[in-house]
Scaffold this motif. Structure first.
Motif, PDB file in Angstrom:
ATOM      1  N   ALA A  12       0.903  -1.115   0.043  1.00  0.00           N
ATOM      2  CA  ALA A  12       0.110  -0.141  -0.035  1.00  0.00           C
ATOM      3  C   ALA A  12       1.031   1.231  -0.048  1.00  0.00           C
ATOM      4  CB  ALA A  12      -1.011  -0.006   1.251  1.00  0.00           C
ATOM      5  N   VAL A  14       1.121   5.277   1.242  1.00  0.00           N
ATOM      6  CA  VAL A  14       0.689   6.097   2.181  1.00  0.00           C
ATOM      7  C   VAL A  14       1.218   7.575   1.761  1.00  0.00           C
ATOM      8  CG1 VAL A  14       0.889   6.831   4.541  1.00  0.00           C
ATOM      9  CG2 VAL A  14       0.880   4.526   4.121  1.00  0.00           C
ATOM     10  N   VAL A  23      -6.968   8.290   0.494  1.00  0.00           N
ATOM     11  CA  VAL A  23      -7.714   6.966   0.381  1.00  0.00           C
ATOM     12  C   VAL A  23      -8.473   6.713  -0.729  1.00  0.00           C
ATOM     13  CG1 VAL A  23      -7.764   6.942   3.106  1.00  0.00           C
ATOM     14  CG2 VAL A  23      -9.450   7.826   1.886  1.00  0.00           C
ATOM     15  N   TYR A  33      -9.826   2.586   1.601  1.00  0.00           N
ATOM     16  CA  TYR A  33      -8.459   1.760   1.846  1.00  0.00           C
ATOM     17  C   TYR A  33      -7.406   2.901   1.430  1.00  0.00           C
ATOM     18  CZ  TYR A  33     -11.672  -2.225   2.199  1.00  0.00           C
ATOM     19  OH  TYR A  33     -12.682  -3.205   2.597  1.00  0.00           O
ATOM     20  N   PHE A  34      -6.267   2.420   1.713  1.00  0.00           N
ATOM     21  CA  PHE A  34      -4.894   3.069   1.013  1.00  0.00           C
ATOM     22  C   PHE A  34      -4.874   2.361  -0.178  1.00  0.00           C
ATOM     23  CE2 PHE A  34      -3.926   3.741   5.705  1.00  0.00           C
ATOM     24  CZ  PHE A  34      -3.563   4.907   5.578  1.00  0.00           C
ATOM     25  N   CYS A  88       3.492  -1.072   4.017  1.00  0.00           N
ATOM     26  CA  CYS A  88       2.956   0.264   3.637  1.00  0.00           C
ATOM     27  C   CYS A  88       4.303   1.041   3.185  1.00  0.00           C
ATOM     28  CB  CYS A  88       2.354   0.965   4.569  1.00  0.00           C
ATOM     29  SG  CYS A  88       0.812   0.319   4.978  1.00  0.00           S
ATOM     30  N   ARG A 114     -11.011   8.239  10.634  1.00  0.00           N
ATOM     31  CA  ARG A 114     -10.479   7.095  11.009  1.00  0.00           C
ATOM     32  C   ARG A 114     -11.484   6.046  10.885  1.00  0.00           C
ATOM     33  NH1 ARG A 114      -9.905   3.706  15.534  1.00  0.00           N
ATOM     34  NH2 ARG A 114      -7.796   2.421  15.462  1.00  0.00           N
ATOM     35  N   VAL A 117     -12.445   3.514   7.614  1.00  0.00           N
ATOM     36  CA  VAL A 117     -11.409   2.741   6.662  1.00  0.00           C
ATOM     37  C   VAL A 117     -11.323   1.502   7.408  1.00  0.00           C
ATOM     38  CG1 VAL A 117      -9.838   4.906   6.200  1.00  0.00           C
ATOM     39  CG2 VAL A 117      -9.394   3.574   8.037  1.00  0.00           C
ATOM     40  N   ASP A 121      -5.896  -0.599   8.122  1.00  0.00           N
ATOM     41  CA  ASP A 121      -5.728   0.907   7.816  1.00  0.00           C
ATOM     42  C   ASP A 121      -5.837   1.712   9.085  1.00  0.00           C
ATOM     43  OD1 ASP A 121      -6.215  -0.468   5.163  1.00  0.00           O
ATOM     44  OD2 ASP A 121      -6.663   1.422   4.153  1.00  0.00           O
TER      45      ASP A 121
END
Length: 135
Positions: A12, A14, A23, A33-34, A88, A114, A117, A121
């Motif tokens: 993923a 970031v 996201v 999601y990322f 990540c 937050r 997600v 995540d």
């Protein structure tokens, strides 16, 4: 979990800007999601991330700037074994950040988002928050 059982993994990206993190949301789901995805056979993390970000966002990852941000795992409550792993990276990019392929939408979330997600995540959100990157 048997020792031979493979843990599902995602590579993923970031990307944080101005106290918000990028996201994505797939078609037909509400959870974000990322961006990133599963490694194809024989791919490195860099190759996976570059391919996935091109497919999902029509943007090109500068793999020379990739920095491992962290590896996050969820565990099964039943036996404590790893259920899912997300590897990540941060990286510079060029090109648009435009939803493509299975991606229905992109957004920039603050720490207050937050709850929108996935569980894994949320671990990344917590780390970004602790580091002062997501106030």
């Amino acid at each position: 979990m048997d020792e031979d059982e493979v843990v599902p993994e995602k590579v993923a990206w970031v990307l944080v800007r101005d106290g918000r993190v990028l996201v994505t949301r797939n078609r037909g789901v509400e959870v974000f999601y990322f961006p990133g995805g599963k490694r194809e056979p024989g791919e490195t993390d860099a190759e996976t991330l570059a391919r996935e970000i091109d497919e999902e966002l029509r943007s090109q990852i500068d793999t020379a700037t990739m920095v491992h941000f962290g590896t996050f795992e969820t565990r099964r409550e039943s036996d404590g074994h790893t259920e899912f792993r997300m590897i990540c990276y941060t990286a510079e990019h060029s090109g648009p950040l435009r939803a493509s392929s299975e991606i229905a939408a992109t957004d920039w979330f603050a720490y207050g988002d937050r709850s929108r997600v996935s569980a894994v995540d949320q671990m990344v959100f917590d780390m970004l928050h602790s580091a002062g990157q997501l106030p």
